[in-house]
Design a protein around this motif. Structure first.
Motif, mmCIF file in Angstrom:
data_model
loop_
_atom_site.group_PDB
_atom_site.id
_atom_site.type_symbol
_atom_site.label_atom_id
_atom_site.label_comp_id
_atom_site.label_asym_id
_atom_site.label_seq_id
_atom_site.Cartn_x
_atom_site.Cartn_y
_atom_site.Cartn_z
ATOM 1 N N VAL A 1 -5.403 -10.800 -5.917
ATOM 2 C CA VAL A 1 -4.460 -11.864 -5.579
ATOM 3 C C VAL A 1 -4.286 -11.919 -4.064
ATOM 4 N N ARG A 2 -4.142 -10.749 -3.433
ATOM 5 C CA ARG A 2 -3.944 -10.678 -1.983
ATOM 6 C C ARG A 2 -5.136 -11.286 -1.243
ATOM 7 N N PHE A 3 -6.356 -10.985 -1.678
ATOM 8 C CA PHE A 3 -7.544 -11.541 -1.031
ATOM 9 C C PHE A 3 -7.543 -13.064 -1.098
ATOM 10 N N LEU A 4 -7.249 -13.613 -2.266
ATOM 11 C CA LEU A 4 -7.252 -15.071 -2.405
ATOM 12 C C LEU A 4 -6.165 -15.702 -1.541
ATOM 13 N N LYS A 5 -4.998 -15.089 -1.505
ATOM 14 C CA LYS A 5 -3.910 -15.595 -0.661
ATOM 15 C C LYS A 5 -4.338 -15.603 0.810
ATOM 16 N N GLU A 6 -4.979 -14.524 1.250
ATOM 17 C CA GLU A 6 -5.436 -14.447 2.650
ATOM 18 C C GLU A 6 -6.450 -15.538 2.967
ATOM 19 N N GLN A 7 -7.373 -15.781 2.056
ATOM 20 C CA GLN A 7 -8.402 -16.789 2.290
ATOM 21 C C GLN A 7 -7.801 -18.178 2.491
ATOM 22 N N GLU B 1 1.026 -4.397 0.225
ATOM 23 C CA GLU B 1 0.566 -4.510 1.615
ATOM 24 C C GLU B 1 0.983 -3.278 2.426
ATOM 25 N N ARG B 2 2.189 -2.763 2.199
ATOM 26 C CA ARG B 2 2.614 -1.537 2.904
ATOM 27 C C ARG B 2 1.716 -0.358 2.527
ATOM 28 N N ARG B 3 1.414 -0.230 1.229
ATOM 29 C CA ARG B 3 0.512 0.862 0.796
ATOM 30 C C ARG B 3 -0.866 0.723 1.429
ATOM 31 N N ARG B 4 -1.339 -0.504 1.489
ATOM 32 C CA ARG B 4 -2.663 -0.752 2.070
ATOM 33 C C ARG B 4 -2.678 -0.377 3.557
ATOM 34 N N ARG B 5 -1.649 -0.809 4.299
ATOM 35 C CA ARG B 5 -1.579 -0.474 5.736
ATOM 36 C C ARG B 5 -1.485 1.036 5.938
ATOM 37 N N SER B 6 -0.699 1.707 5.109
ATOM 38 C CA SER B 6 -0.570 3.173 5.218
ATOM 39 C C SER B 6 -1.907 3.859 4.969
ATOM 40 N N ALA B 7 -2.638 3.398 3.977
ATOM 41 C CA ALA B 7 -3.948 3.992 3.671
ATOM 42 C C ALA B 7 -4.922 3.770 4.825
ATOM 43 N N ILE B 8 -4.889 2.592 5.417
ATOM 44 C CA ILE B 8 -5.767 2.308 6.559
ATOM 45 C C ILE B 8 -5.418 3.219 7.724
ATOM 46 N N GLU B 9 -4.134 3.344 8.012
ATOM 47 C CA GLU B 9 -3.707 4.206 9.117
ATOM 48 C C GLU B 9 -4.060 5.670 8.853
ATOM 49 N N ALA B 10 -3.893 6.120 7.618
ATOM 50 C CA ALA B 10 -4.166 7.511 7.274
ATOM 51 C C ALA B 10 -5.649 7.852 7.395
ATOM 52 N N HIS B 11 -6.501 6.853 7.264
ATOM 53 C CA HIS B 11 -7.939 7.101 7.304
ATOM 54 C C HIS B 11 -8.615 6.524 8.543
ATOM 55 N N ALA B 12 -7.837 6.074 9.492
ATOM 56 C CA ALA B 12 -8.399 5.461 10.703
ATOM 57 C C ALA B 12 -9.306 6.434 11.457
#
Length: 93
Positions: A25-31, A71-82
């Motif tokens: 759903v998030r991907f389609l919304k972003e597009q 979205e918060r979980r996604r940002r946290s995962a990105i930051e944790a694995h940057a």
């Protein structure tokens, strides 16, 4: 159960996506809302029924707190694995 929620499921990484597809759903919304693509264009590019694209948008806006949490979980995962990402400028042929 409404038609909207019947086609949106959460089997993939606990993120709502179209049933039988890996498209979230998030991907389609972003597009559509962030990239400015027409829903028909997005549907055609991903071999979707345009109604499913609208269902995803409806789901996104009907569940704002859930989508903010995702979205918060996604940002946290990105930051944790940057630290695992490679800067393209550091890659040499």
């Amino acid at each position: 159960m409404s038609q909207v929620t019947k086609r949106i499921v959460q089997e993939l990484h606990d993120e709502p996506h179209l049933e039988g597809r890996r498209i979230t759903v998030r991907f389609l919304k972003e597009q559509i809302e962030e990239r400015g693509l027409d829903p028909r264009t997005v549907a055609d590019r991903h071999d979707l029924d345009v109604a499913d694209v609208y269902r995803a948008l409806t789901y996104y806006h009907d569940h704002p707190e859930e989508m903010r949490t995702i979205e918060r979980r996604r940002r946290s995962a990105i930051e944790a694995h940057a630290h695992l990402a490679t800067d393209p400028d550091d890659v040499r042929d």
